[in-house]
Write a protein that holds these residues in place. Structure first.
Motif, PDB file in Angstrom:
ATOM      1  N   GLN A  20     -39.015  44.015  74.942  1.00 34.70           N
ATOM      2  CA  GLN A  20     -39.356  43.851  73.529  1.00 34.70           C
ATOM      3  C   GLN A  20     -39.245  42.414  73.009  1.00 34.70           C
ATOM      4  O   GLN A  20     -39.311  42.199  71.798  1.00 34.70           O
ATOM      5  CB  GLN A  20     -38.511  44.762  72.634  1.00 34.70           C
ATOM      6  N   VAL A  23     -42.359  41.614  71.195  1.00 33.67           N
ATOM      7  CA  VAL A  23     -42.467  42.268  69.894  1.00 33.67           C
ATOM      8  C   VAL A  23     -41.727  41.444  68.848  1.00 33.67           C
ATOM      9  O   VAL A  23     -42.229  41.184  67.747  1.00 33.67           O
ATOM     10  CB  VAL A  23     -41.885  43.699  69.954  1.00 33.67           C
ATOM     11  N   GLN A  24     -40.524  41.028  69.222  1.00 28.97           N
ATOM     12  CA  GLN A  24     -39.717  40.243  68.285  1.00 28.97           C
ATOM     13  C   GLN A  24     -40.338  38.870  68.013  1.00 28.97           C
ATOM     14  O   GLN A  24     -40.450  38.434  66.883  1.00 28.97           O
ATOM     15  CB  GLN A  24     -38.300  40.083  68.844  1.00 28.97           C
ATOM     16  N   SER A  27     -43.325  38.770  65.680  1.00 33.63           N
ATOM     17  CA  SER A  27     -43.065  38.867  64.244  1.00 33.63           C
ATOM     18  C   SER A  27     -42.584  37.543  63.657  1.00 33.63           C
ATOM     19  O   SER A  27     -42.428  37.413  62.455  1.00 33.63           O
ATOM     20  CB  SER A  27     -42.048  39.986  63.954  1.00 33.63           C
ATOM     21  N   GLU A  28     -42.335  36.563  64.518  1.00 29.38           N
ATOM     22  CA  GLU A  28     -41.927  35.238  64.029  1.00 29.38           C
ATOM     23  C   GLU A  28     -43.127  34.334  63.769  1.00 29.38           C
ATOM     24  O   GLU A  28     -42.970  33.212  63.309  1.00 29.38           O
ATOM     25  CB  GLU A  28     -41.024  34.553  65.065  1.00 29.38           C
ATOM     26  N   LYS A  33     -45.814  36.649  59.186  1.00 26.66           N
ATOM     27  CA  LYS A  33     -44.342  36.636  59.232  1.00 26.66           C
ATOM     28  C   LYS A  33     -43.729  38.017  59.011  1.00 26.66           C
ATOM     29  O   LYS A  33     -44.080  38.717  58.067  1.00 26.66           O
ATOM     30  CB  LYS A  33     -43.819  35.709  58.147  1.00 26.66           C
ATOM     31  N   GLY A  34     -42.812  38.386  59.915  1.00 27.41           N
ATOM     32  CA  GLY A  34     -42.058  39.621  59.723  1.00 27.41           C
ATOM     33  C   GLY A  34     -42.757  40.864  60.238  1.00 27.41           C
ATOM     34  O   GLY A  34     -42.178  41.938  60.245  1.00 27.41           O
ATOM     35  N   VAL A  35     -44.012  40.744  60.665  1.00 26.85           N
ATOM     36  CA  VAL A  35     -44.745  41.905  61.164  1.00 26.85           C
ATOM     37  C   VAL A  35     -45.212  41.610  62.582  1.00 26.85           C
ATOM     38  O   VAL A  35     -45.808  40.566  62.834  1.00 26.85           O
ATOM     39  CB  VAL A  35     -45.977  42.205  60.278  1.00 26.85           C
ATOM     40  N   SER A  36     -44.905  42.532  63.493  1.00 25.29           N
ATOM     41  CA  SER A  36     -45.297  42.313  64.882  1.00 25.29           C
ATOM     42  C   SER A  36     -46.661  42.931  65.163  1.00 25.29           C
ATOM     43  O   SER A  36     -46.960  44.021  64.701  1.00 25.29           O
ATOM     44  CB  SER A  36     -44.255  42.920  65.816  1.00 25.29           C
ATOM     45  N   ILE A  38     -47.810  43.125  68.418  1.00 23.54           N
ATOM     46  CA  ILE A  38     -47.817  43.635  69.790  1.00 23.54           C
ATOM     47  C   ILE A  38     -47.689  45.154  69.763  1.00 23.54           C
ATOM     48  O   ILE A  38     -46.888  45.700  69.013  1.00 23.54           O
ATOM     49  CB  ILE A  38     -46.628  43.056  70.579  1.00 23.54           C
ATOM     50  N   GLN A  39     -48.476  45.809  70.584  1.00 27.14           N
ATOM     51  CA  GLN A  39     -48.339  47.251  70.753  1.00 27.14           C
ATOM     52  C   GLN A  39     -47.602  47.454  72.072  1.00 27.14           C
ATOM     53  O   GLN A  39     -48.119  47.108  73.131  1.00 27.14           O
ATOM     54  CB  GLN A  39     -49.719  47.912  70.841  1.00 27.14           C
ATOM     55  N   LEU A  40     -46.392  47.963  71.993  1.00 31.96           N
ATOM     56  CA  LEU A  40     -45.598  48.179  73.207  1.00 31.96           C
ATOM     57  C   LEU A  40     -45.238  49.660  73.290  1.00 31.96           C
ATOM     58  O   LEU A  40     -44.498  50.169  72.444  1.00 31.96           O
ATOM     59  CB  LEU A  40     -44.333  47.314  73.160  1.00 31.96           C
ATOM     60  N   ASP A  41     -45.785  50.342  74.278  1.00 38.74           N
ATOM     61  CA  ASP A  41     -45.575  51.792  74.384  1.00 38.74           C
ATOM     62  C   ASP A  41     -44.947  52.173  75.714  1.00 38.74           C
ATOM     63  O   ASP A  41     -45.154  51.499  76.725  1.00 38.74           O
ATOM     64  CB  ASP A  41     -46.921  52.528  74.333  1.00 38.74           C
ATOM     65  N   VAL A  52     -46.145  49.558  78.390  1.00 43.88           N
ATOM     66  CA  VAL A  52     -47.420  48.838  78.371  1.00 43.88           C
ATOM     67  C   VAL A  52     -47.506  47.946  77.127  1.00 43.88           C
ATOM     68  O   VAL A  52     -47.531  48.448  76.012  1.00 43.88           O
ATOM     69  CB  VAL A  52     -48.628  49.819  78.492  1.00 43.88           C
ATOM     70  N   VAL A  54     -49.676  45.602  74.834  1.00 50.18           N
ATOM     71  CA  VAL A  54     -51.099  45.323  74.621  1.00 50.18           C
ATOM     72  C   VAL A  54     -51.278  44.316  73.491  1.00 50.18           C
ATOM     73  O   VAL A  54     -50.796  44.530  72.378  1.00 50.18           O
ATOM     74  CB  VAL A  54     -51.888  46.627  74.323  1.00 50.18           C
TER      75      VAL A  54
END
Lengths: 212, 383
Positions: A20, A23-24, A27-28, A33-36, A38-41, A52, A54
């Motif tokens: 992750q 993902v973190q 969001s930087e 700002k503050g919203v990621s 990345i789709q990580l499933d 995965v 994406v």
């Protein structure tokens, strides 16, 4: 400002360890700002730990932009498909449902779709995208073609994907094994496939990490 | 394409003609029409043609046309009509008038847009009727201190010209200019300071509208300053300057960012589409068998994609079309397809030999993509 041509994005999903960090880091990014994005499933949590990540593949002919009724998604001259233009996006979900890679995210409270724009604020000035700069296993890699060829001798990048009868070519590359040599990935072929790492005898993650 | 262009041209011509006739009627055959404002009227007539033309062209794009048609169909569905009207009123108030969704993006963005939008609305609701001769003020016969507003040539309310109410009315454009300039300044500040905005903005798309609004407001305020405090110093020059800025803004309306003013109400139709879709039959993912959107939406997207020349059909399978796969499964299938290639090289047990029912992939992070700590991340790192 156009993105420097020599750098490319390479994604190797089999290397993802699900940490992750991307993902973190995403969001930087200054543009969201503050919203990621990345789709990580987990592919199937009950049978495997496979994850995965994406990011937007930045299609040459982006379906998301074509099906947008508000004309809110634009592709820049250097091939980066931008996130929805805020004044135009009417949050209809067409792009979310039409993207063959499942990339866009809808933020209903903001009436706004947001998606990866390959950290345009960074890549347009020659910096790495946030996700690629923190990925510890380099499942998300940003660099030159020479670098990736040197680092991953047993795999090669491709950017053609088959979805049923539709072929999609993308700006982002995906790493596939050298043998058998393939020029495109037929995604629909994996319809009933289960997560692989648990089932095959030779761990592809380790094989891929430590080249001989 | 030729047919669409002709149709849009005809619509533009009709809209412009209707407005021209209304100007004639509303000004009582130009009796109340201020000849000094003729250039304004001409530019508005041009803008009307341009806006109608672009709007009609936009509505003819396959995805827009389908949404336009479906939006009305779902709105007028007998079963949902009452609820749709209530929701419609709520959306117009919350989304359009109060800009709630922009405040959700950020409070400062919300305030900025709110100020610019309401400044412009007030200004337009004053100037357009004046320019078209639909509104004018006359002294009440026998009462020299009283003014009467005439709308479409009909006398309406009267008020003392020297009253506070009169002062507020006659300076309506000053208030609207001050409100707009405040918003424009906030928007400029953000565009000049935020690195994220700097990376994505374009001069013509993002700065020009702000510069135009600023120029209109400032030259307008200069007119008031000239006749109030400077005994009309350079009034004629400022008046021409103001006219030029306003006319350029009107001419620019159909082309740039201002077009979103006319495009944006489409989101109300989208709300109806989603509301009705949620209550009708859902579409089940043909991989994980989980509902992921409305059946209507998937079928409409398949139609749109075909019209656009996409060919996501998967013949000879139960899936039929890639649109029937949910976005989560699409992401998972990307990983599985790659894994399949590695498996071919490295060998191993074939997954096809065991019975496997694909499950719905789940988000790795609990905050649905917001970061490992969910919404807390936003507070921790971006106070």
């Amino acid at each position: 400002m156009p993105k420097p041509e020599k750098y490319e994005f390479f994604i190797d999903i089999s290397r993802c360890i699900g940490c992750q960090a991307c993902v973190q880091a995403c969001s930087e990014c200054d543009t969201h700002k503050g919203v990621s994005m990345i789709q990580l499933d987990y592919v199937d949590r009950s049978v495997s730990t496979q994850t995965v990540p994406v990011v937007c593949m930045h299609c040459d002919s982006p379906t998301c932009a074509e099906v947008c009724p508000a004309d809110a998604i634009k592709r820049t001259g250097d091939g980066v498909v931008q996130t929805a233009r805020k004044p135009r996006c009417i949050a209809c979900n067409n792009c979310v449902l039409a993207c063959p890679f499942g990339v866009p995210k809808m933020h209903n409270e903001m009436n706004l779709m947001m998606k990866c724009d390959m950290c345009y604020d960074r890549t347009s000035v020659g910096l790495k995208p946030m996700c690629a700069s923190v990925c510890p296993s380099q499942a998300l890699f940003y660099g030159t073609r020479e670098e990736i060829e040197r680092l991953r001798p047993s795999s090669h990048p491709i950017n053609s994907f088959q979805f049923g009868q539709q072929m999609i070519t993308t700006k982002v590359n995906m790493m596939v094994p050298n043998e058998p040599h393939v020029r495109l990935i037929d995604i629909a072929m994996s319809m009933d496939q289960s997560p692989a790492p648990q089932l095959i005898s030779h761990d592809p993650l380790l094989a891929n990490l430590y080249e001989e | 394409m030729q047919r669409e262009v002709t149709f849009a041209g005809i619509c533009g011509f009709i809209a412009t003609s209707v407005l021209a006739v209304l100007v004639l009627i509303g000004s009582r055959n130009l009796a109340h029409f201020d000849a000094a404002l003729v250039a304004y009227t001409a530019s508005i007539l041009f803008a009307t043609f341009g806006l109608t033309y672009r709007y009609t062209m936009w509505l003819q794009r396959p995805p827009t046309a389908l949404y336009w048609k479906r939006g009305w169909q779902v709105f007028l569905k007998r079963k949902y009509l009452r609820k749709n009207m209530i929701n419609g009123f709520r959306h117009v108030t919350e989304d359009m008038a109060l800009n709630r969704f922009i405040f959700e993006r950020s409070r400062m963005r919300g305030i900025t847009h709110f100020l610019i939008m309401w400044g412009c609305i007030i200004a337009i609701s004053i100037t357009f009727p004046l320019v078209f001769g639909w509104l004018h003020f006359e002294s009440v016969p026998g009462e020299i201190d009283m003014y009467q507003a005439h709308v479409f040539g009909f006398p309406t309310f009267t008020f003392p010209s020297g009253s506070i109410f009169g002062f507020l009315i006659f300076h309506g454009l000053v208030w609207s200019a001050l409100i707009t300039v405040s918003g424009v300044m906030l928007a400029m500040r953000r565009r000049m300071r935020e690195e994220g905005a700097a990376a994505l903005q374009f001069f013509v798309e993002d700065f020009l509208p702000l510069i135009l609004l600023f120029a209109v407001c400032i030259t307008g305020l200069m007119l008031t300053a000239s006749y109030t405090w400077l005994k009309g110093y350079a009034y004629d020059f400022i008046a021409i300057l103001h006219a030029i800025t306003v006319i350029i803004t009107f001419l620019w309306l159909p082309f740039g960012k201002f077009f979103h003013i006319f495009q944006r109400p489409a989101q109300i139709g989208v709300r109806f589409y989603k509301y009705v879709g949620e209550r009708e039959e859902p579409a089940l993912c043909r991989r994980c068998n989980t509902p992921f959107t409305s059946l209507m939406h998937v079928q409409d997207l398949i139609t749109t994609e075909k019209q656009l020349g996409y060919n996501y059909e998967i013949p000879g399978t139960s899936v039929e079309h890639y649109q029937w796969i949910c976005p989560r499964c699409r992401r998972a299938m990307l990983a599985l397809a790659q894994g399949q290639l590695w498996q071919r090289q490295l060998g191993g047990e074939s997954p096809a030999s065991i019975a496997y029912t694909p499950a719905t992939p789940t988000y790795v992070n609990p905050g649905l993509g917001e970061g490992p700590l969910g919404h807390e991340d936003a507070n921790n790192f971006h106070p």
